[in-house]
Design an enzyme around this catalytic site. Sequence first.
Site, PDB file in Angstrom:
ATOM      1  N   ALA A  73      62.674  74.671  35.011  1.00 25.58           N
ATOM      2  CA  ALA A  73      63.092  75.988  35.514  1.00 25.58           C
ATOM      3  C   ALA A  73      64.530  76.257  35.123  1.00 25.58           C
ATOM      4  CB  ALA A  73      62.933  76.060  37.030  1.00 25.58           C
ATOM      5  N   ASP A  74      64.848  77.540  35.051  1.00 18.80           N
ATOM      6  CA  ASP A  74      66.239  77.963  34.821  1.00 18.80           C
ATOM      7  C   ASP A  74      66.484  79.239  35.601  1.00 18.80           C
ATOM      8  OD1 ASP A  74      68.828  77.619  33.427  1.00 18.80           O
ATOM      9  OD2 ASP A  74      68.314  79.554  32.541  1.00 18.80           O
ATOM     10  N   THR A  75      67.633  79.318  36.254  1.00 17.30           N
ATOM     11  CA  THR A  75      67.988  80.486  37.056  1.00 17.30           C
ATOM     12  C   THR A  75      69.367  80.969  36.645  1.00 17.30           C
ATOM     13  OG1 THR A  75      66.666  79.696  38.925  1.00 17.30           O
ATOM     14  CG2 THR A  75      68.355  81.341  39.406  1.00 17.30           C
TER      15      THR A  75
END
Length: 203
Positions: A73-75
């Site tokens: 994931a990346d935010t």
Amino acid sequence: MMSPSPRIILASTSPRRRELLAQLAIPFEAVDVEVDETPRLGEPAEVYVARVAAEKSLQGQCEGAAALPVLGADTEVVLDGEVLGKPRDREHGEAMLKRLAGREHRVLSGVSLRFGEQHWQAMSESRVYFRALRDAEISAYWNTGEPADKAGAYAIQGLGAVFIARLEGSFSGVMGLPVYETAELLSRVGIDVFGESQCRDER
């Protein structure tokens, strides 16, 4: 009592992502991954977030148990089309918060799931509205240490919440792992948070 065997690999050692994934009560093993998170020239924010999430899951697949699904994931906080990233130092962090003050910004949270040769992705987009901030508040917030390693220099699950006048979207997505999208992806490999189904590889 022995811990249950992991059913997925989480390609992240982020405490926030571990906490959110634990909410789904799915046993997992976290592995540390390092990918180049430098945005490419002219790369749209949505493309960047999806790419980094995908690279994390790919790296996790190389370092984790090959027989298990791998989640990455990346935010990112996006203001005026610019990915703000994490602050380099105090000056940079305080400058970020001053830019966010009194304005709306977007938070993009991309999720990538790999199992064998299969790959699925999802994206959560939220809109966050900051109230006006005083310089003294920004300085005091930085002194807490909370903003130093956070995208956009704030944590919605921490003291940074006092700056947020309104949120439209996913709290968990802003925190670092959108739970709805994550559960939807896990269902692709037969993992149901309310059921007993086993992992399967969709061909």
